[in-house]
Scaffold this motif. Structure first.
Motif, PDB file in Angstrom:
ATOM      1  N   LYS A 161     -62.147 100.439  30.508  1.00 50.51           N
ATOM      2  CA  LYS A 161     -60.847  99.855  30.833  1.00 50.51           C
ATOM      3  C   LYS A 161     -60.154 100.533  32.008  1.00 50.51           C
ATOM      4  O   LYS A 161     -58.945 100.411  32.168  1.00 50.51           O
ATOM      5  CB  LYS A 161     -59.937  99.895  29.596  1.00 50.51           C
ATOM      6  N   HIS A 203     -54.665  92.068  33.129  1.00 46.03           N
ATOM      7  CA  HIS A 203     -54.076  93.361  32.816  1.00 46.03           C
ATOM      8  C   HIS A 203     -54.883  94.427  33.546  1.00 46.03           C
ATOM      9  O   HIS A 203     -56.067  94.240  33.840  1.00 46.03           O
ATOM     10  CB  HIS A 203     -54.101  93.608  31.307  1.00 46.03           C
ATOM     11  N   PRO A 244     -53.922  97.539  25.254  1.00 41.94           N
ATOM     12  CA  PRO A 244     -53.170  97.117  26.451  1.00 41.94           C
ATOM     13  C   PRO A 244     -51.855  96.459  26.058  1.00 41.94           C
ATOM     14  O   PRO A 244     -51.798  95.690  25.089  1.00 41.94           O
ATOM     15  CB  PRO A 244     -54.115  96.114  27.123  1.00 41.94           C
ATOM     16  N   TYR A 270     -50.135 100.773  28.151  1.00 43.07           N
ATOM     17  CA  TYR A 270     -50.773 100.633  26.843  1.00 43.07           C
ATOM     18  C   TYR A 270     -49.791 101.080  25.763  1.00 43.07           C
ATOM     19  O   TYR A 270     -48.719 101.611  26.058  1.00 43.07           O
ATOM     20  CB  TYR A 270     -52.033 101.496  26.771  1.00 43.07           C
ATOM     21  N   SER A 273     -56.230  96.900  32.494  1.00 40.70           N
ATOM     22  CA  SER A 273     -57.408  97.298  31.716  1.00 40.70           C
ATOM     23  C   SER A 273     -58.632  96.481  32.093  1.00 40.70           C
ATOM     24  O   SER A 273     -59.764  96.895  31.821  1.00 40.70           O
ATOM     25  CB  SER A 273     -57.128  97.168  30.217  1.00 40.70           C
ATOM     26  N   ASN A 274     -58.415  95.311  32.698  1.00 37.93           N
ATOM     27  CA  ASN A 274     -59.530  94.456  33.128  1.00 37.93           C
ATOM     28  C   ASN A 274     -59.698  94.431  34.648  1.00 37.93           C
ATOM     29  O   ASN A 274     -60.556  93.715  35.162  1.00 37.93           O
ATOM     30  CB  ASN A 274     -59.334  93.026  32.621  1.00 37.93           C
ATOM     31  N   ASN A 285     -52.728 105.152  24.170  1.00 38.69           N
ATOM     32  CA  ASN A 285     -53.208 104.051  25.014  1.00 38.69           C
ATOM     33  C   ASN A 285     -54.283 103.240  24.315  1.00 38.69           C
ATOM     34  O   ASN A 285     -55.286 102.841  24.910  1.00 38.69           O
ATOM     35  CB  ASN A 285     -53.752 104.606  26.335  1.00 38.69           C
ATOM     36  N   SER A 297     -50.903 104.176  37.729  1.00 40.32           N
ATOM     37  CA  SER A 297     -51.924 103.132  37.813  1.00 40.32           C
ATOM     38  C   SER A 297     -51.481 101.999  38.731  1.00 40.32           C
ATOM     39  O   SER A 297     -52.256 101.532  39.576  1.00 40.32           O
ATOM     40  CB  SER A 297     -52.242 102.582  36.418  1.00 40.32           C
ATOM     41  N   LEU A 341     -61.797 104.048  26.730  1.00 41.92           N
ATOM     42  CA  LEU A 341     -60.743 103.681  27.667  1.00 41.92           C
ATOM     43  C   LEU A 341     -61.171 104.001  29.094  1.00 41.92           C
ATOM     44  O   LEU A 341     -61.011 103.184  30.007  1.00 41.92           O
ATOM     45  CB  LEU A 341     -59.443 104.414  27.321  1.00 41.92           C
TER      46      LEU A 341
END
Length: 427
Positions: free
Chosen positions: A72, A189, A172, A349, A191-192, A169, A212, A68
């Motif tokens: 991510k 998202h 996503p 997540y 994460s990307n 988490n 975040s 993660l």
């Protein structure tokens, strides 16, 4: 030797890909525990078990530990709370690390932790199902290779004990947003999301107002984008530091000496003194105090790292709840329509436990989190343990790991003299 053995077993190296013996189509018995998940929770559990003399095998779907944080997380990410609250058991951060280590430093710490405790793991391996077999009194963990491992194969592992450490988490989460699929701009998202460098002069909507979301909005602004932040739910914003000392550390010390309500009142007062009235800028204040919410729900208040100053200056816009998305923009709950070029979903997540864990005796909710916190969040039935799913962050995972190791080691000691091997059946 690795902590597991069986007829025709596969002996694995520490990276989980060195084969020393020919595979046979038989389940592999794991002496000790199987740990699902190679993040901080899984590593903490493995280390604590090893300190108690209990072997374990980590099964991780990615190609290494800490995926993660490694793959991510956005580039500017740092720990939001001081490093002393994020250390894993029996291994401190290097002294030269800053108070808030960055993403790479934390990943390096996790990798060093893995090597320090000489752990065993099977990487690029996804758990498809884990179920309890009452006939052998073992957990059956069936795996399949990840998409990155084209030469892998399906396997089955068995152990008396199973530790769920796949994390809160794990996957996503993207909520259902009306019209999102028709949006013509880019949608990613968090994460990307890596950096705001590619968003210069673009109008970007950041959906989600946690730590975040706030930091991504700041990053976008620093790269000359025009970010707008959706603030739907009430939230506390606290300065990250109080007179040069971590706000979180101050709160933790106060909670040891004062009532929770007094700690909350001090934090809210200090926030007002330093940031002003946050409600003037579109933030609703929750009825409960910041540390009360942390204790009850596990939600960390927003620790501001500069975003709020950008909001006050107008560089970052605050928007109310989102009604729906159109091909070129979004309509908000105040019926205001705004055009956007891109959308970043900082919507968090969720656990993936319900996808693979069977026979949990009703311990988990449909969302994959412990159902009854009053009965504990780290131990279920029939040799099933849980690390890092109590909504208490890395610090909570550390406590879980220590409780698990203490309890499981007693069971392991009572079994060890029997040299019990689960009955193995061919597939």
């Amino acid at each position: 030797m690795p902590p597991y053995f069986a007829p025709g077993m596969e002996c694995l190296g520490k990276a989980g890909n060195e084969s020393f013996m020919t595979r046979e189509p038989f389940p592999t018995f794991v002496e000790g525990a199987i740990i699902v998940g190679g993040g901080p929770s899984g590593l903490a559990a493995a280390a604590c078990l090893k300190m108690k003399g209990v072997p374990s095998l980590i099964i991780e779907k990615s190609d290494g530990i800490g995926s993660l944080w490694k793959y991510k997380a956005y580039d500017r990410l740092h720990l939001h709370i001081p490093k002393q609250f994020c250390e894993l058991p029996y291994y401190a951060f290097p002294e030269d690390y800053p108070l808030y280590p960055d993403r790479k430093q934390f990943v390096d710490y996790l990798e060093n932790y893995f090597q320090h405790f000489d752990m065993w793991a099977k990487f690029n391996t996804k758990v498809s199902t884990a179920s309890y077999d009452p006939y052998s009194s073992c957990w059956k963990v069936k795996t399949q290779p990840s998409e990155a491992d084209s030469e892998g194969e399906r396997r089955e592992y068995r152990a008396k004990w199973l530790v769920v450490a796949s994390g809160e988490n794990a996957e996503p989460y993207t909520p259902e947003v009306e019209g999102l699929k028709d949006f013509r701009g880019s949608v990613v998202h968090s994460s990307n999301y890596k950096t705001g460098a590619g968003y210069a002069r673009q109008r970007v909507l950041v959906v989600g107002c946690g730590n975040s979301g706030m930091e991504i909005a700041l990053d976008l602004s620093n790269f000359n984008a025009e970010p707008s932040l959706v603030v739907r739910s009430p939230v506390h914003i606290l300065p990250r530091e109080i007179f040069g000392t971590s706000t979180f550390a101050v709160a933790m010390r106060m909670m040891k000496s004062f009532p929770l309500w007094f700690t909350d009142a001090c934090l809210v007062w200090y926030t007002w003194a330093m940031l002003g009235d946050t409600t003037r800028y579109g933030f609703k204040r929750p009825s409960d105090g910041p540390m009360t919410i942390k204790c009850k729900q596990g939600k960390t208040p927003i620790l501001d790292v500069g975003t709020f100053a950008k909001i006050k200056s107008g560089a970052i816009k605050v928007c109310p709840g989102l009604k729906y998305v159109t091909p070129d923009g979004a309509l908000f709950e105040n019926d205001q329509f705004v055009k956007f070029d891109a959308i970043v979903l900082a919507t968090g997540y969720r656990s993936n436990v319900p996808q693979w864990l069977k026979d949990d005796s009703g311990f988990f909710t449909a969302e994959g989190l412990p159902k009854n916190h009053s009965k504990g969040t780290w131990k279920a039935e029939r040799g099933l343990y849980i690390a890092g799913l109590g909504r208490k962050g890395i610090l909570g995972a550390t406590f879980d790991a220590k409780y698990i190791a203490e309890d499981l080691s007693r069971a392991y000691a009572s079994e060890s003299h029997k040299r019990l091997i689960c009955p193995l059946q061919s597939r």
